[in-house]
Design an enzyme around this catalytic site. Structure first.
Site, PDB file in Angstrom:
ATOM      1  N   SER A 140       1.184  -8.082   2.149  1.00 21.61           N
ATOM      2  CA  SER A 140       1.239  -9.468   1.672  1.00 21.61           C
ATOM      3  C   SER A 140       0.578  -9.649   0.315  1.00 21.61           C
ATOM      4  O   SER A 140       0.955 -10.538  -0.441  1.00 21.61           O
ATOM      5  CB  SER A 140       0.567 -10.392   2.695  1.00 21.61           C
ATOM      6  OG  SER A 140      -0.765  -9.981   2.918  1.00 21.61           O
ATOM      7  N   ILE A 141      -0.390  -8.799  -0.014  1.00 17.56           N
ATOM      8  CA  ILE A 141      -1.133  -8.957  -1.264  1.00 17.56           C
ATOM      9  C   ILE A 141      -0.606  -8.042  -2.368  1.00 17.56           C
ATOM     10  O   ILE A 141      -0.570  -8.423  -3.539  1.00 17.56           O
ATOM     11  CB  ILE A 141      -2.640  -8.680  -1.037  1.00 17.56           C
ATOM     12  CG1 ILE A 141      -3.211  -9.684  -0.029  1.00 17.56           C
ATOM     13  CG2 ILE A 141      -3.415  -8.742  -2.343  1.00 17.56           C
ATOM     14  CD1 ILE A 141      -3.188 -11.120  -0.501  1.00 17.56           C
ATOM     15  N   LYS A 190      -1.253   0.687  -7.283  1.00 19.67           N
ATOM     16  CA  LYS A 190      -1.225  -0.519  -6.452  1.00 19.67           C
ATOM     17  C   LYS A 190      -1.034  -1.724  -7.360  1.00 19.67           C
ATOM     18  O   LYS A 190      -1.799  -1.917  -8.310  1.00 19.67           O
ATOM     19  CB  LYS A 190      -2.524  -0.635  -5.658  1.00 19.67           C
ATOM     20  CG  LYS A 190      -2.514  -1.715  -4.590  1.00 19.67           C
ATOM     21  CD  LYS A 190      -3.730  -1.576  -3.683  1.00 19.67           C
ATOM     22  CE  LYS A 190      -3.657  -2.522  -2.499  1.00 19.67           C
ATOM     23  NZ  LYS A 190      -4.798  -2.331  -1.580  1.00 19.67           N
ATOM     24  N   ASP A 206     -12.307  -1.435   7.376  1.00 18.78           N
ATOM     25  CA  ASP A 206     -10.898  -1.576   7.772  1.00 18.78           C
ATOM     26  C   ASP A 206     -10.372  -0.225   8.233  1.00 18.78           C
ATOM     27  O   ASP A 206      -9.318   0.237   7.788  1.00 18.78           O
ATOM     28  CB  ASP A 206     -10.087  -2.100   6.586  1.00 18.78           C
ATOM     29  CG  ASP A 206      -8.791  -2.779   7.021  1.00 18.78           C
ATOM     30  OD1 ASP A 206      -8.651  -3.057   8.232  1.00 18.78           O
ATOM     31  OD2 ASP A 206      -7.926  -3.025   6.168  1.00 18.78           O
TER      32      ASP A 206
END
Length: 525
Positions: free
Chosen positions: A128-129, A150, A285
């Protein structure tokens, strides 16, 4: 625009029957009547937790992200809701590669063919980012280096700010109307999510997190972290070393390649506790999608960490709280666990230690019906936090994040080796931490850190005391809180200095005595 989005949220709530879930917890009689009308004649096959997950998925990636963050707050949510929200996948279709290239060129100030020898137009991952493309550098000392690029999604900020504004409005109403509104503090949860989301929009922050983790594990044969290429990185573009491995979830592939699976499970736990108790900085994470295992002969069987958007930081106070709580728990010293909570300063001053001890005993004692190796440290923390909430204890966000990460690490370790003994792996780290903090080495290290500050502030202490006495004499009730706090701070520093000097003096004296005895023994006096 916001009104249409709000209407969509309302219809989504009704469509998935979330108004039924809200009905039992709403206090306002008029709102309760309205919800009863909307729920007439409807039946749902799925349980409420599943319906909540599906509703968030239908509202788009920002709400999916919110659900993922919410799943980490197991101190606030029922277990079934937290488990279901943890299944949310942050996967969305990629945006046009031409747009990605334009963002890279604008951010780095050069054409794509000047920057890279190769740039794969099809992204290898999309969320999503941001999305990720593989490439090879063309210039400088890293020419030909395989990298991962990225790229932040375009025009994300207006969408995020709009959805966050709606979330804040919803949280405000929930706090007013919901029976559990004040306890669950929805506005604080949304504020936490706001910070987390805006942090993710700055890829330089992620690069800094990755760089810190790489530096922490340099020289340790445990974890591989990609190198960050700062000359090619901006808030919208992050270029890092490309690392390839097998996803940790593909256990059969790893076993077939000759990886020692039980050793891999133990090392995963060692990596986590090294981050927590040695570094006070941890990758938060660590789900299977972000962890791979290298099959490269040079680094065979080593973990590879990816995605550094979420990290946690712990102070010495936090580490001490964790270590002492775990050690007291496994000794079944519930009075000590309760006392530690009171000493933390997060408990209301009128809390009775006996009541807190009794509540902690009730939730912890059942764990000892099983073998130590089967006890989940993450579950222990979660139960402690839940019990603490009943006594209005303010659990710190970094500890909640740690507890969520610990559950992930435990799940990862036990998926590799069901016989993994987490307590056996964790205990040396806890005991080493306590020894280093309480022993002579801990005193000496703190003395080195504090000495410069003490040397500057100690001479001021008589003046501060004199000022306080004069002020008290002239206006007995007018001593400022700030001055009192300042005096107490200086007093604590002085006490620590005196303690450190005492220990240091005893150590020197003991050393001199031992040396004298050795001389006598060696030379006969």
């Amino acid at each position: 625009m916001r009104i249409f989005r709000f209407v969509k949220i309302v219809f989504t709530v009704i469509r998935f029957g979330l108004d039924e879930v809200m009905l039992s917890r709403i206090e306002n009689p008029r709102v309760k009547l309205l919800l009863r009308i909307t729920t007439i004649g409807r039946r749902f096959a799925d349980p409420p937790a599943v319906r909540l997950r599906r509703a968030l998925e239908s509202l788009g990636p920002i709400f999916v992200k919110f659900g993922q963050v919410l799943s980490t707050r197991r101190d606030l949510l029922p277990v079934d809701f937290a488990n279901e929200l943890a299944k949310l996948q942050d996967q969305v279709p990629p945006f046009d590669s031409a747009v990605a290239i334009a963002i890279v060129e604008k951010s780095l100030g050069a054409r794509i063919d000047v920057l890279f020898d190769e740039f794969e137009r099809v992204p290898v991952a999309s969320a999503s980012i941001a999305q990720v493309h593989f490439a090879k550098l063309k210039q400088g000392e890293h020419k030909g280096k395989a990298v991962a690029v990225k790229v932040l999604r375009p025009n994300m900020l207006p969408v995020i700010d709009s959805d966050l504004a709606l979330m804040r409005d919803i949280a405000t109403w929930a706090e007013r109307l919901w029976a559990d509104g004040r306890r669950l503090k929805p506005r604080e949860v949304v504020a936490e999510f706001d910070k987390y989301l805006h942090d993710e929009l700055d890829l330089m922050r992620e690069a800094a997190n990755g760089s810190q983790l790489r530096r922490n594990f340099a020289g340790l044969d445990l974890l591989l972290v990609p190198e960050m290429f700062w000359d090619y990185s901006t808030p919208a573009v992050l270029v890092m070393e490309r690392m390839t491995g097998v996803p940790i979830s593909q256990v059969d592939t790893l076993r077939a390649a000759g990886v020692d699976i039980p050793k891999l499970a133990r090392e995963g736990v060692e990596i986590f506790f090294t981050q927590v108790f040695r570094d006070g900085f941890f990758h938060a994470d660590m789900h299977p999608g972000n962890i791979q295992v290298s099959l490269d002969p040079k680094h065979f069987g080593r973990y590879i960490a990816l995605d550094f958007g979420i990290v946690g930081a712990l102070s010495d106070f936090d580490k001490n709280y964790l270590a002492q709580n775990f050690l007291a728990f496994f000794k079944r010293d519930y009075h000590r666990v309760a006392t530690l909570h009171l000493e933390s300063g997060w408990v209301p001053p009128d809390t009775r230690v006996e009541e807190l001890e009794s509540a902690i005993r009730a939730v912890c004692e059942p764990y000892f019906d099983r073998a130590l190796k089967d006890i989940s440290l993450g579950q222990v923390l979660m139960r402690l936090f839940s019990t603490s909430r009943r006594f209005n204890v303010e659990i710190q966000p970094q500890l909640v994040l740690l507890q969520k990460t610990m559950l992930n690490v435990e799940g990862l370790g036990r998926s590799l080796d069901p016989e993994l003994d987490l307590w056996k792996t964790a205990k040396p780290y806890l005991e080493r931490w306590m020894t280093e903090q309480i022993g002579l080495r801990g005193w000496y290290e703190r003395f080195k850190v504090e000495a410069p500050q003490w040397s500057k502030t100690l001479p001021q202490l008589p003046r501060l005391v004199h000022q306080a006495l004069i002020s008290h004499h002239e206006a007995p009730r007018a001593i400022s809180d700030d001055l009192i706090r300042q005096i107490l701070v200086e007093q604590r520093r002085t006490n620590r200095l005196l303690q450190a000097l005492l220990v240091f003096g005893l150590a020197v004296g003991a050393g001199a005595v031992i040396a004298r005895v050795l001389i006598v023994l060696a030379y006969g006096g």
